[in-house]
Design an enzyme around this catalytic site. Sequence first.
Site, PDB file in Angstrom:
ATOM      1  N   ARG A 197      15.858  -6.148  63.088  1.00  0.00           N
ATOM      2  CA  ARG A 197      16.812  -5.915  64.197  1.00  0.00           C
ATOM      3  C   ARG A 197      18.193  -6.495  63.937  1.00  0.00           C
ATOM      4  NH1 ARG A 197      12.165  -7.267  67.409  1.00  0.00           N
ATOM      5  NH2 ARG A 197      11.155  -5.345  68.060  1.00  0.00           N
ATOM      6  N   LYS A 208      31.479   0.635  60.395  1.00  0.00           N
ATOM      7  CA  LYS A 208      30.738   1.905  60.429  1.00  0.00           C
ATOM      8  C   LYS A 208      29.760   1.886  59.273  1.00  0.00           C
ATOM      9  CE  LYS A 208      33.789   5.265  62.630  1.00  0.00           C
ATOM     10  NZ  LYS A 208      34.596   6.493  62.428  1.00  0.00           N
ATOM     11  N   GLU A 223      43.432   7.833  51.392  1.00  0.00           N
ATOM     12  CA  GLU A 223      43.203   7.029  52.611  1.00  0.00           C
ATOM     13  C   GLU A 223      44.355   6.034  52.812  1.00  0.00           C
ATOM     14  OE1 GLU A 223      40.854   7.777  54.685  1.00  0.00           O
ATOM     15  OE2 GLU A 223      39.145   8.601  53.604  1.00  0.00           O
ATOM     16  N   LYS A 244      43.982  -1.187  59.630  1.00  0.00           N
ATOM     17  CA  LYS A 244      42.630  -0.853  60.092  1.00  0.00           C
ATOM     18  C   LYS A 244      42.098  -1.925  61.032  1.00  0.00           C
ATOM     19  CE  LYS A 244      38.325   1.237  59.321  1.00  0.00           C
ATOM     20  NZ  LYS A 244      37.424   1.986  58.491  1.00  0.00           N
ATOM     21  N   GLU A 266      35.192   3.651  68.549  1.00  0.00           N
ATOM     22  CA  GLU A 266      35.873   4.940  68.508  1.00  0.00           C
ATOM     23  C   GLU A 266      35.820   5.703  69.826  1.00  0.00           C
ATOM     24  OE1 GLU A 266      35.660   6.964  64.663  1.00  0.00           O
ATOM     25  OE2 GLU A 266      35.832   8.854  65.732  1.00  0.00           O
ATOM     26  N   ARG A 290      40.788   4.628  67.580  1.00  0.00           N
ATOM     27  CA  ARG A 290      40.143   4.657  66.253  1.00  0.00           C
ATOM     28  C   ARG A 290      39.992   6.084  65.725  1.00  0.00           C
ATOM     29  NH1 ARG A 290      35.145   0.964  63.887  1.00  0.00           N
ATOM     30  NH2 ARG A 290      35.222   1.888  61.809  1.00  0.00           N
ATOM     31  N   ASN A 297      40.802   9.460  61.671  1.00  0.00           N
ATOM     32  CA  ASN A 297      40.225  10.696  61.135  1.00  0.00           C
ATOM     33  C   ASN A 297      41.277  11.737  60.784  1.00  0.00           C
ATOM     34  OD1 ASN A 297      37.328  10.188  61.318  1.00  0.00           O
ATOM     35  ND2 ASN A 297      37.741   9.960  63.496  1.00  0.00           N
ATOM     36  N   HIS A 344      40.602  14.453  58.283  1.00  0.00           N
ATOM     37  CA  HIS A 344      39.168  14.456  57.990  1.00  0.00           C
ATOM     38  C   HIS A 344      38.445  15.691  58.537  1.00  0.00           C
ATOM     39  CE1 HIS A 344      39.984  10.418  56.724  1.00  0.00           C
ATOM     40  NE2 HIS A 344      38.717  10.147  56.470  1.00  0.00           N
ATOM     41  N   HIS A 401      36.402  17.353  55.893  1.00  0.00           N
ATOM     42  CA  HIS A 401      34.933  17.410  55.936  1.00  0.00           C
ATOM     43  C   HIS A 401      34.447  18.841  55.749  1.00  0.00           C
ATOM     44  CE1 HIS A 401      34.551  13.368  58.262  1.00  0.00           C
ATOM     45  NE2 HIS A 401      34.441  13.187  56.959  1.00  0.00           N
ATOM     46  N   HIS A 447      35.707  12.694  48.512  1.00  0.00           N
ATOM     47  CA  HIS A 447      36.100  12.585  49.923  1.00  0.00           C
ATOM     48  C   HIS A 447      37.624  12.477  50.067  1.00  0.00           C
ATOM     49  CE1 HIS A 447      35.901  11.382  54.108  1.00  0.00           C
ATOM     50  NE2 HIS A 447      36.579  10.279  53.830  1.00  0.00           N
TER      51      HIS A 447
HETATM   52  P1  NAD Z   1      31.326   5.514  45.735  1.00  0.00           P
HETATM   53  O1  NAD Z   1      30.745   4.361  46.423  1.00  0.00           O
HETATM   54  O2  NAD Z   1      30.423   6.619  45.338  1.00  0.00           O
HETATM   55  O3  NAD Z   1      32.133   4.993  44.461  1.00  0.00           O
HETATM   56  C1  NAD Z   1      32.775   5.931  43.633  1.00  0.00           C
HETATM   57  C2  NAD Z   1      32.329   5.797  42.176  1.00  0.00           C
HETATM   58  O4  NAD Z   1      32.931   4.631  41.607  1.00  0.00           O
HETATM   59  C3  NAD Z   1      30.850   5.614  42.006  1.00  0.00           C
HETATM   60  O5  NAD Z   1      30.427   6.261  40.836  1.00  0.00           O
HETATM   61  C4  NAD Z   1      30.712   4.095  41.841  1.00  0.00           C
HETATM   62  O6  NAD Z   1      29.536   3.699  41.191  1.00  0.00           O
HETATM   63  C5  NAD Z   1      31.912   3.789  41.033  1.00  0.00           C
HETATM   64  N1  NAD Z   1      32.466   2.434  41.117  1.00  0.00           N
HETATM   65  C6  NAD Z   1      32.510   1.632  42.197  1.00  0.00           C
HETATM   66  N2  NAD Z   1      33.243   0.541  41.920  1.00  0.00           N
HETATM   67  C7  NAD Z   1      33.653   0.653  40.635  1.00  0.00           C
HETATM   68  C8  NAD Z   1      34.465  -0.135  39.794  1.00  0.00           C
HETATM   69  N3  NAD Z   1      35.063  -1.239  40.242  1.00  0.00           N
HETATM   70  N4  NAD Z   1      34.654   0.278  38.519  1.00  0.00           N
HETATM   71  C9  NAD Z   1      34.105   1.425  38.075  1.00  0.00           C
HETATM   72  N5  NAD Z   1      33.355   2.242  38.848  1.00  0.00           N
HETATM   73  C10 NAD Z   1      33.147   1.861  40.119  1.00  0.00           C
HETATM   74  O7  NAD Z   1      32.488   6.197  46.617  1.00  0.00           O
HETATM   75  P2  NAD Z   1      33.635   5.591  47.536  1.00  0.00           P
HETATM   76  O8  NAD Z   1      34.762   6.530  47.426  1.00  0.00           O
HETATM   77  O9  NAD Z   1      33.847   4.145  47.308  1.00  0.00           O
HETATM   78  O10 NAD Z   1      33.002   5.711  48.985  1.00  0.00           O
HETATM   79  C11 NAD Z   1      32.635   6.966  49.522  1.00  0.00           C
HETATM   80  C12 NAD Z   1      31.634   6.741  50.617  1.00  0.00           C
HETATM   81  O11 NAD Z   1      32.258   5.959  51.637  1.00  0.00           O
HETATM   82  C13 NAD Z   1      31.160   8.010  51.279  1.00  0.00           C
HETATM   83  O12 NAD Z   1      29.781   7.953  51.445  1.00  0.00           O
HETATM   84  C14 NAD Z   1      31.854   7.999  52.635  1.00  0.00           C
HETATM   85  O13 NAD Z   1      31.104   8.644  53.633  1.00  0.00           O
HETATM   86  C15 NAD Z   1      31.955   6.523  52.897  1.00  0.00           C
HETATM   87  N6  NAD Z   1      33.029   6.137  53.826  1.00  0.00           N
HETATM   88  C16 NAD Z   1      32.698   5.290  54.822  1.00  0.00           C
HETATM   89  C17 NAD Z   1      33.665   4.871  55.707  1.00  0.00           C
HETATM   90  C18 NAD Z   1      33.318   3.862  56.763  1.00  0.00           C
HETATM   91  O14 NAD Z   1      34.151   3.593  57.634  1.00  0.00           O
HETATM   92  N7  NAD Z   1      32.137   3.287  56.720  1.00  0.00           N
HETATM   93  C19 NAD Z   1      34.986   5.287  55.558  1.00  0.00           C
HETATM   94  C20 NAD Z   1      35.301   6.151  54.506  1.00  0.00           C
HETATM   95  C21 NAD Z   1      34.296   6.579  53.630  1.00  0.00           C
HETATM   96  N1  GLY Z   2      36.960   5.640  58.321  1.00  0.00           N
HETATM   97  C1  GLY Z   2      37.208   5.849  59.711  1.00  0.00           C
HETATM   98  C2  GLY Z   2      36.810   4.715  60.555  1.00  0.00           C
HETATM   99  O1  GLY Z   2      36.409   3.697  60.072  1.00  0.00           O
HETATM  100  O2  GLY Z   2      36.871   4.822  61.750  1.00  0.00           O
END
Ligand code: NAD
Ligand code: GLY
Length: 354
Positions: A118, A140, A182, A224, A234, A238, A242, A245, A249, A262
């Site tokens: 939990r 998130k 971003e 942020k 949100e 917040r 987007n 997005h 998306h 993305h």
């Molecule tokens: P990712 O986590 O897949 O990383 C991108 C690539 O870089 C991967 O292959 C990873 O292994 C590699 N990598 C990571 N750090 C590295 C480093 N220092 N050196 C070399 N390689 C490295 O992708 P991302 O772009 O970081 O994140 C995308 C994800 O984030 C999606 O799932 C998306 O939905 C999510 N997201 C979440 C939020 C949120 O608010 N929670 C906001 C935006 C995106």
């Molecule tokens: N990435 C959008 C949010 O965190 O609200």
Amino acid sequence: MASLNVSLDERSYPIYIESGLLSNNSPLPKHINSKRVCIVTNTVVAPLYLEALKQQLSDFIVDEIILADGEAQKSLANFEKIMEHMLANTHGRDSTLIALGGGVIGDITGFAAACYQRGIDFIQIPTTLLSQVDSSVGGKTAVNHPLGKNMIGAFYQPKAVLIDIDSLFTLPVREFNAGMAEVIKYGILGDKEFFDWLSNNKAAIKAKDKVVLAEMIQRCCQNKADIVSQDEKESGVRALLNLGHTFGHAIEAEQGYGVWLHGEAVATGMVQAAQLAEHLNYISSAETQQIIDLIVYFDLPIKAPASMTFDDFIKHMARDKKNLGGKLRLIIPTAIGKSEMFDNITHEQLHHVI
Ligand code: NAD
Ligand code: GLY
């Protein structure tokens, strides 16, 4: 060391930003309130940073889970794998999960922390630009489902976020540029001064000047943190995060996740949002061009795939999480540095940008 705060009453937490944070004396131990920790990372990040992180944790009993790489790993199956590992290794409520990686690792680890017994503490150590400026801050957390991305998750805040700028030096350039989408987003949606700063410093950013990168990441995190502090779940401001997005998306979903990154889809989505704003007479064509110029400078796409039809866009946009009462809600810049949510955009108006 730069540090900022996300202010959320008893759930407030610091964000540290520094070059070398993972290899020098870091503030990490003082944010761990347990004897046992479990690091979640992946097969790409582990060889690069896991040992350095473990050296910072010599006072703790350290366990680790190494997942495969990629968006497909943000799955219910891996969520279950983390749960099983935690249970089989008798982690209690007083264990701490540490996410070491990009947004995929951060999102799934945060969701696991929200659910295990939990809710247990977790710490974000984001290693991609996108995760440093966006996903690690704000709580998130989610996994994907075959029927929709990020559809199963929770709002669950970390205890601290540690950003080591040096990790950007191993990041593939395409991933760095996707993160820049971003970054640019913060300027367009609410911070004209930052947009201008980005335009003036773009060469130093591309050259990965550490001082400039640190300031850039700090300004994004501050933006942020301010937004999340006002509207954690949100229900208002917040949603502006987007920007780009809803279109983005649709591109990601139609192409199949992973074909466009993305950030690449968000970049094109921001151009579409700007073109819509221009069509509605909020911004000038010169302002749209300024947005396009900055996006193009970081080798990001500005046009949706030619194969995507209007109906393809509408099909995906109709499923957007922001929609209310069946009405499409879109974030549109009303100036560079100001944006608003609109729920009255007609298909005819959308036709001009799709
Ligand atoms: P990712 O986590 O897949 O990383 C991108 C690539 O870089 C991967 O292959 C990873 O292994 C590699 N990598 C990571 N750090 C590295 C480093 N220092 N050196 C070399 N390689 C490295 O992708 P991302 O772009 O970081 O994140 C995308 C994800 O984030 C999606 O799932 C998306 O939905 C999510 N997201 C979440 C939020 C949120 O608010 N929670 C906001 C935006 C995106
Ligand atoms: N990435 C959008 C949010 O965190 O609200």
